[in-house]
Scaffold this active site. Structure first.
Site, PDB file in Angstrom:
ATOM      1  N   HIS A 127       0.815  -1.209   0.000  1.00 56.65           N
ATOM      2  CA  HIS A 127       0.000   0.000   0.000  1.00 56.65           C
ATOM      3  C   HIS A 127       0.853   1.266   0.000  1.00 56.65           C
ATOM      4  CE1 HIS A 127      -3.218  -2.789   1.807  1.00 56.65           C
ATOM      5  NE2 HIS A 127      -3.476  -2.599   0.534  1.00 56.65           N
ATOM      6  N   ASP A 180      -9.953  -2.983  -0.030  1.00 51.45           N
ATOM      7  CA  ASP A 180      -9.523  -3.156   1.366  1.00 51.45           C
ATOM      8  C   ASP A 180      -9.196  -1.823   2.022  1.00 51.45           C
ATOM      9  OD1 ASP A 180      -6.608  -2.545   0.901  1.00 51.45           O
ATOM     10  OD2 ASP A 180      -6.709  -4.392  -0.268  1.00 51.45           O
ATOM     11  N   GLU A 227     -14.425   0.410  -6.611  1.00 51.25           N
ATOM     12  CA  GLU A 227     -14.234  -1.026  -6.372  1.00 51.25           C
ATOM     13  C   GLU A 227     -15.438  -1.779  -6.935  1.00 51.25           C
ATOM     14  OE1 GLU A 227     -13.615  -4.694  -5.615  1.00 51.25           O
ATOM     15  OE2 GLU A 227     -12.023  -3.392  -4.848  1.00 51.25           O
ATOM     16  N   ASP A 233     -17.616  -0.536 -11.816  1.00 49.21           N
ATOM     17  CA  ASP A 233     -16.567  -1.012 -12.711  1.00 49.21           C
ATOM     18  C   ASP A 233     -15.552   0.098 -12.961  1.00 49.21           C
ATOM     19  OD1 ASP A 233     -15.015  -1.899 -14.869  1.00 49.21           O
ATOM     20  OD2 ASP A 233     -16.678  -3.029 -15.733  1.00 49.21           O
ATOM     21  N   GLY A 234     -14.313  -0.116 -12.523  1.00 49.18           N
ATOM     22  CA  GLY A 234     -13.274   0.880 -12.707  1.00 49.18           C
ATOM     23  C   GLY A 234     -12.978   1.159 -14.165  1.00 49.18           C
ATOM     24  N   ASP A 236      -5.102  -0.588  -8.203  1.00 50.91           N
ATOM     25  CA  ASP A 236      -4.838  -1.590  -7.163  1.00 50.91           C
ATOM     26  C   ASP A 236      -5.746  -2.783  -7.438  1.00 50.91           C
ATOM     27  OD1 ASP A 236      -4.397  -3.078  -4.907  1.00 50.91           O
ATOM     28  OD2 ASP A 236      -5.318  -1.659  -3.517  1.00 50.91           O
ATOM     29  N   THR A 261      -6.502  -7.052  -8.610  1.00 49.60           N
ATOM     30  CA  THR A 261      -6.030  -8.422  -8.465  1.00 49.60           C
ATOM     31  C   THR A 261      -5.209  -8.766  -9.702  1.00 49.60           C
ATOM     32  OG1 THR A 261      -7.977  -9.338  -9.568  1.00 49.60           O
ATOM     33  CG2 THR A 261      -8.116  -9.045  -7.178  1.00 49.60           C
ATOM     34  N   PRO A 284     -12.767 -10.351 -12.707  1.00 45.78           N
ATOM     35  CA  PRO A 284     -13.217  -8.972 -12.901  1.00 45.78           C
ATOM     36  C   PRO A 284     -12.097  -7.992 -13.215  1.00 45.78           C
ATOM     37  CG  PRO A 284     -13.297  -9.571 -10.571  1.00 45.78           C
ATOM     38  CD  PRO A 284     -13.013 -10.838 -11.338  1.00 45.78           C
TER      39      PRO A 284
END
Length: 275
Positions: A62, A86, A106, A137-138, A155, A157, A162
């Site tokens: 982070h 998160d 997010e 949806d970013g 940031d 996954t 997604p």
């Protein structure tokens, strides 16, 4: 009976952590979400079988996502975080007094919900008055934005499920459009041991869009191989030419002004990936 969680990072390699108890498990609209309490790393967020963050080592990722671009930009006021439900990157962003607004987009609201419940030291900043949280949806948010942000941080996954659209050249072009004329963007780009092709592809795509493109690394114990990369694209400001007076004191555990430059010193086999 002992309970252990194993993340298979490749078909032939993985990491294992002893689990004290399962805090929550759910198949959300987008992914399998597990929150567990581990013996060694505290509470751990797992998405689709992959470790996303833990209480013990979260600060490395982070801090390095947030502070490298934010110290590179001379006056970051409007910041966008794509993913990051998160809340850890948002927490670090708010350490910069110049930031007037931080927007989080997010796609999976359940990540936000259970991070607030089980990872309060990470997600607590999501309720700050400077933060706007959007569940959506970013990729679409970027497509609808123009000349709006000083810094954009992706940031996400790994490029599955997604997040797959967040690793495309079209997405990076959209980010450039969403940034102001001197904007900066950064994305996590996985590790050089197991996914070298991803690093090469992303760096090439970003470099074709941003005049200043660089790769830097950090050591994160619970991420595949432990060596993690980040790709930064900038329209004007070079992260290796940050003036000394731009650095102000903030509370960190990993990032320092000395490490800012050192993170760009790459092992030869990593540097070879972006030649």
């Amino acid at each position: 009976m002992e309970l252990w969680f194993t993340e298979k990072q490749t078909k032939h390699f993985g990491i294992t952590a002893r689990i004290n108890r399962t805090l929550h498990t759910e198949q959300t609209e987008f992914q399998k979400l597990d929150m567990v309490e581990t013996e060694e790393f505290g509470n751990m967020l797992i998405l689709d079988g992959m470790v996303m963050t833990t209480e013990k080592d979260e600060f490395v990722y982070h801090e390095m996502v947030a502070h490298v671009p934010l110290f590179t930009h001379p006056n970051p006021e409007n910041v966008l975080v794509v993913g990051g439900g998160d809340g850890g990157v948002i927490r670090e962003v708010l350490k910069h007094p110049s930031v007037k607004k931080a927007t989080l987009v997010e796609i999976d609201g359940k990540v936000i919900e259970y991070s607030k419940q089980y990872l309060p030291s990470i997600a607590g900043a999501l309720d700050n008055e400077r933060v706007e949280v959007k569940v959506g949806d970013g990729f679409l948010h970027i497509a609808e934005s123009e000349n709006e942000y000083d810094v954009i941080m992706v940031d996400s996954t790994e490029p599955v499920g997604p997040a797959v659209n967040l690793f495309t050249k079209g997405f990076y072009a959209g980010i450039s459009k969403a940034l102001k004329e001197d904007g900066i963007f950064v994305a996590q780009t996985d590790n050089p041991w197991f996914t070298p092709e991803l690093i090469t592809t992303v760096f090439k795509d970003v470099k074709e869009i941003f005049p200043i493109t660089r790769l830097y690394t950090a050591n994160i114990p619970t991420y595949p191989s432990g060596l993690w990369t980040f790709t930064i694209g900038s329209k004007k400001h070079d992260p290796l030419e940050v003036s000394e007076e731009r650095f102000h004191e903030i509370e960190t555990k990993y990032y320092t002004k000395e490490l800012h430059n050192a993170a760009f010193a790459l092992p030869k086999f990593v540097g070879d990936l972006i030649k």
